[in-house]
Design a protein around this motif. Structure first.
Motif, mmCIF file in Angstrom:
data_model
loop_
_atom_site.group_PDB
_atom_site.id
_atom_site.type_symbol
_atom_site.label_atom_id
_atom_site.label_comp_id
_atom_site.label_asym_id
_atom_site.label_seq_id
_atom_site.Cartn_x
_atom_site.Cartn_y
_atom_site.Cartn_z
ATOM 1 N N GLN A 170 -2.171 1.234 6.277
ATOM 2 C CA GLN A 170 -1.065 2.107 6.676
ATOM 3 C C GLN A 170 -0.040 2.100 5.555
ATOM 4 O OE1 GLN A 170 0.439 0.491 10.315
ATOM 5 N NE2 GLN A 170 -1.419 0.919 11.463
ATOM 6 N N GLU A 171 0.583 3.239 5.323
ATOM 7 C CA GLU A 171 1.581 3.343 4.254
ATOM 8 C C GLU A 171 2.686 2.308 4.454
ATOM 9 O OE1 GLU A 171 2.988 7.295 3.638
ATOM 10 O OE2 GLU A 171 0.969 8.081 3.345
ATOM 11 N N TYR A 188 0.859 -1.191 0.000
ATOM 12 C CA TYR A 188 0.000 0.000 0.000
ATOM 13 C C TYR A 188 0.889 1.233 0.000
ATOM 14 C CZ TYR A 188 -3.025 3.677 1.774
ATOM 15 O OH TYR A 188 -3.686 4.860 1.945
ATOM 16 N N LEU A 189 0.645 2.164 -0.935
ATOM 17 C CA LEU A 189 1.465 3.364 -1.046
ATOM 18 C C LEU A 189 0.806 4.584 -0.405
ATOM 19 C CD1 LEU A 189 2.771 2.941 -4.711
ATOM 20 C CD2 LEU A 189 3.912 2.338 -2.567
ATOM 21 N N TYR A 190 -0.354 4.999 -0.920
ATOM 22 C CA TYR A 190 -0.995 6.207 -0.395
ATOM 23 C C TYR A 190 -2.464 6.253 -0.797
ATOM 24 C CZ TYR A 190 -0.370 7.931 -5.164
ATOM 25 O OH TYR A 190 -0.395 8.073 -6.522
#
Length: 129
Positions: free
Chosen positions: A107-108, A73-75
């Motif tokens: 979460q990032e 997950y990035l953003y």
């Protein structure tokens, strides 16, 4: 692959009315008279619409095969969540409806499992902890 309706479980992806549906929860109902049936709450993979459907336990439904791939997950940008495939480094975006309620726990940098049907990413599964 055809399966009996009474073997449908949460998390399965089935084809019904020419659409792909992710099963959210199931409940087997036993009326006082007659045969049992299964109440299935499901969400359309493409549009995110929810519906409830009843099947007789003896009916068969088409269960779709779901491939899995690791992703990070990035953003988030509003209701759009961006992920990166860990093998190919390609980025893909999913909306909040595709992820569902677990979206609040992202979460990032979190490693997730991307779920693919026919090569198209349909959702992600978060880790247990």
């Amino acid at each position: 692959m055809k399966i009996q309706a009474n073997t449908i479980r949460g998390g399965n992806v089935i084809e019904h009315d020419d659409k792909q549906w992710r099963v959210l929860k199931t409940e087997i109902l036993l009326p006082g008279k007659g045969n049992a049936f299964i109440q299935v709450e499901m969400r359309d993979v493409k549009s995110g619409n929810k519906t409830n459907e009843r099947f007789r336990t003896s009916e068969t439904v088409e269960k779709l095969m779901v491939e899995e791939s690791d992703a990070t997950y990035l953003y988030a940008d509003g209701d759009q969540f961006t992920f990166m495939d860990s093998k190919t480094y390609e980025q893909f975006t999913l909306d909040r409806a595709s992820i569902g309620d677990p979206a609040v726990f992202l979460q990032e940098g979190m490693m997730v499992t991307a779920e693919l049907i026919d090569g198209a990413i349909t959702g992600v599964r978060l880790p247990q902890h």
